[in-house]
Design an enzyme around this catalytic site. Structure first.
Site, PDB file in Angstrom:
ATOM      1  N   HIS A 172       0.882  -1.167   0.000  1.00 47.87           N
ATOM      2  CA  HIS A 172       0.000   0.000   0.000  1.00 47.87           C
ATOM      3  C   HIS A 172       0.921   1.219   0.000  1.00 47.87           C
ATOM      4  O   HIS A 172       2.013   1.168   0.580  1.00 47.87           O
ATOM      5  CB  HIS A 172      -0.820   0.102   1.287  1.00 47.87           C
ATOM      6  CG  HIS A 172      -1.737  -1.042   1.567  1.00 47.87           C
ATOM      7  ND1 HIS A 172      -1.320  -2.198   2.174  1.00 47.87           N
ATOM      8  CD2 HIS A 172      -3.073  -1.181   1.361  1.00 47.87           C
ATOM      9  CE1 HIS A 172      -2.343  -3.013   2.315  1.00 47.87           C
ATOM     10  NE2 HIS A 172      -3.421  -2.429   1.831  1.00 47.87           N
ATOM     11  N   ASP A 232       2.281   1.944   3.351  1.00 48.40           N
ATOM     12  CA  ASP A 232       3.225   0.970   3.953  1.00 48.40           C
ATOM     13  C   ASP A 232       4.648   1.386   3.654  1.00 48.40           C
ATOM     14  O   ASP A 232       5.521   1.284   4.502  1.00 48.40           O
ATOM     15  CB  ASP A 232       3.130  -0.441   3.331  1.00 48.40           C
ATOM     16  CG  ASP A 232       1.773  -1.045   3.343  1.00 48.40           C
ATOM     17  OD1 ASP A 232       1.006  -0.732   4.257  1.00 48.40           O
ATOM     18  OD2 ASP A 232       1.492  -1.852   2.431  1.00 48.40           O
TER      19      ASP A 232
HETATM   20  C1  XLS Z   1      -7.360  -6.599   4.414  1.00 47.84           C
HETATM   21  C2  XLS Z   1      -6.998  -6.790   3.020  1.00 47.84           C
HETATM   22  C3  XLS Z   1      -5.906  -5.869   2.494  1.00 47.84           C
HETATM   23  C4  XLS Z   1      -5.813  -5.921   0.993  1.00 47.84           C
HETATM   24  C5  XLS Z   1      -5.043  -4.812   0.397  1.00 47.84           C
HETATM   25  O1  XLS Z   1      -8.060  -7.407   5.028  1.00 47.84           O
HETATM   26  O2  XLS Z   1      -6.645  -8.130   2.851  1.00 47.84           O
HETATM   27  O3  XLS Z   1      -4.694  -6.146   3.096  1.00 47.84           O
HETATM   28  O4  XLS Z   1      -5.258  -7.127   0.548  1.00 47.84           O
HETATM   29  O5  XLS Z   1      -5.561  -3.574   0.720  1.00 47.84           O
END
Ligand code: XLS
Ligand code: CA
Ligand code: CA
Length: 441
Positions: free
Chosen positions: A103, A106
């Site tokens: 993300h 991140d």
């Molecule tokens: C959260 C989601 C997230 C997505 C990406 O539960 O899995 O991590 O994969 O935003």
């Protein structure tokens, strides 16, 4: 010599085979080994999830961070982000994984305002680009975090405030630029807070239309910048929102059809989200694939005794076999991959635990691939299914499938042929067949 964040791993993880008792070796995953026409690495396209592996703190609803990661120790946020990036690329190289996913928030810290956040992102992206070139590691997908900041409490694309909608779109613009700059092969939309807490304050139809608009704008921008990656939507029924609009594969497909978006998206199916929706992983993969829309996989598993998204590393061999059966049946995962959207448990505080977690997931899916491939080559299951539907491929059944018979003709046909004879679904036999590929010979 660069700082080493994983000194306990003195050499890259290698395949040593099932007899090896080295916990830092693969027992099944042998990247260059051919399974059918492709190597294991080509079939599986493993990716590391940046948020859990490098930014995860082990926090949960009852307690804050439990991990002390050496790459997270600098007090300056940008220095910390740079250290984290270097730790990540050391990890990718030592583990032998080709891809990663992130993300925007991140990899780069939130600034004091939007412009500063964008500058931070651009700076870290330029560092990541250099590291990618040096190591050959690639970006499977990027995404925007449109759920952590308090402004997104009532959603991003579905937010009742157009001001928030505009902010979310601006953030998507930069996350797409970052993904394109790093040669990302896909871009994911996960709508964590695209949903509602109560219908008493919600105009459901309006939010659906807004969300569709949000995706159409993203498509327009994708075209504008010439980004060639695949757009993916990741279903999840709830958490953090009480009800999320991208509930499961079937719901997302119907939304995409209703709002003329189907041609622009595939689905990223996460195992734990499928089980939260009351399905099996196998089910949601099958629903996506049946529509020609299985684009990528978040390979993890939930805990069926717990009703929330535990995001554990996948160790369940049956799930891996069934998943790989679906992937092989559709001719591969395409530009997608298997992203370990999974976190080591709060109690697994050592950095070496991150290696064990990924090695386990990779071996599980490699074994799933090998077994699924054998099942496909042997063809017994496919033959059974084909035979089960064979009455539709000729004669009266074929006419039915082509919409060529009236109800009157069906009634007449039944009069001539009598009532049907029940046939066994033979589930237990088929389960034993699957086990016969697992049991040692
Ligand atoms: C959260 C989601 C997230 C997505 C990406 O539960 O899995 O991590 O994969 O935003
Ligand atoms: Ca996910
Ligand atoms: Ca999850």
């Amino acid at each position: 010599m660069l700082h080493e964040y994983f000194p306990e791993v003195t050499k890259p993880i290698e395949y040593e085979g099932p007899q090896s008792d080295n916990p830092l070796a693969f027992k099944v995953y042998d990247p260059q080994k051919k399974v059918g026409a492709k190597t294991m690495a080509q079939h599986l396209r493993f990716a590391v999830a940046y948020w859990h592996t490098f930014r995860g703190t082990g926090s949960d609803m009852f307690g804050g961070g439990a991990f002390e990661r050496p790459w997270q120790s600098a007090s300056d946020p940008m220095e910390r982000a740079g250290d984290t990036l270097r730790a990540a690329f050391e990890f990718f190289q030592k583990l032998g994984v080709d891809y990663y996913c992130f993300h925007d928030r991140d990899i780069a810290p939130e600034g004091s305002d939007f412009a500063e956040s964008c500058r931070n992102l651009e700076e870290i992206v330029s560092q990541a680009k250099v590291l990618q070139e040096e190591t050959g590691k690639k970006l499977l997908w990027g995404t925007a975090n449109l759920f952590s900041h308090p402004m997104y409490t009532h959603g991003a694309g579905s937010n009742p405030d157009a001001h928030v909608f505009a902010h979310a779109m601006a953030q998507v613009k930069h996350a797409l630029d970052a993904t394109a700059e790093l040669g990302g092969e896909n871009y994911v939309f996960w709508g964590g807070r695209e949903g509602y807490e109560t219908l008493l304050n919600t105009d459901y139809r309006h939010e659906q239309e807004q969300l569709a608009r949000f995706f159409h704008y993203a498509i327009d921008y994708k075209k504008e910048i010439g980004f060639e990656g695949q757009f993916l939507i990741e279903p999840k029924p709830a958490e953090p929102a009480k009800h999320q609009y991208d509930h499961d594969a079937a719901t997302v497909l119907s939304f995409l059809r209703e709002f003329d978006l189907l041609d622009h998206f595939k689905l990223n199916i996460e195992a734990n989200h499928a089980t939260l929706a009351g399905h099996t992983f196998h089910h949601d993969l099958t629903v996506a694939a049946a529509a020609g829309k299985l684009g990528s996989i978040d390979a993890n598993q939930g805990d069926l005794q717990l009703g929330w998204d535990t995001d554990q590393f996948p160790t369940n061999l049956y799930d891996a076999i069934y998943a790989m059966l679906v992937v092989l049946e559709q001719g591969g995962i395409g530009s997608g991959g298997l992203n370990f959207d999974a976190k080591a448990r709060r109690g697994s505080i050592r950095t070496i635990d991150l290696f064990h977690a990924h090695i386990g997931g990779m071996d599980t899916f490699a074994k799933g691939l090998v077994i699924a491939h054998k099942i496909k080559v042997d063809g017994k299951l496919d033959e059974f299914v084909k035979d089960r539907y064979s009455s539709y491929s000729s004669g009266f059944g074929e006419k039915i499938m082509h919409g060529k018979v009236s109800l009157e003709e069906m009634e007449k046909w039944i009069g001539e042929h009598g009532d049907p004879t029940p046939r066994s679904g033979r589930q237990e036999l088929l389960e034993n067949i699957v086990n016969s590929y697992i049991f040692p010979g």
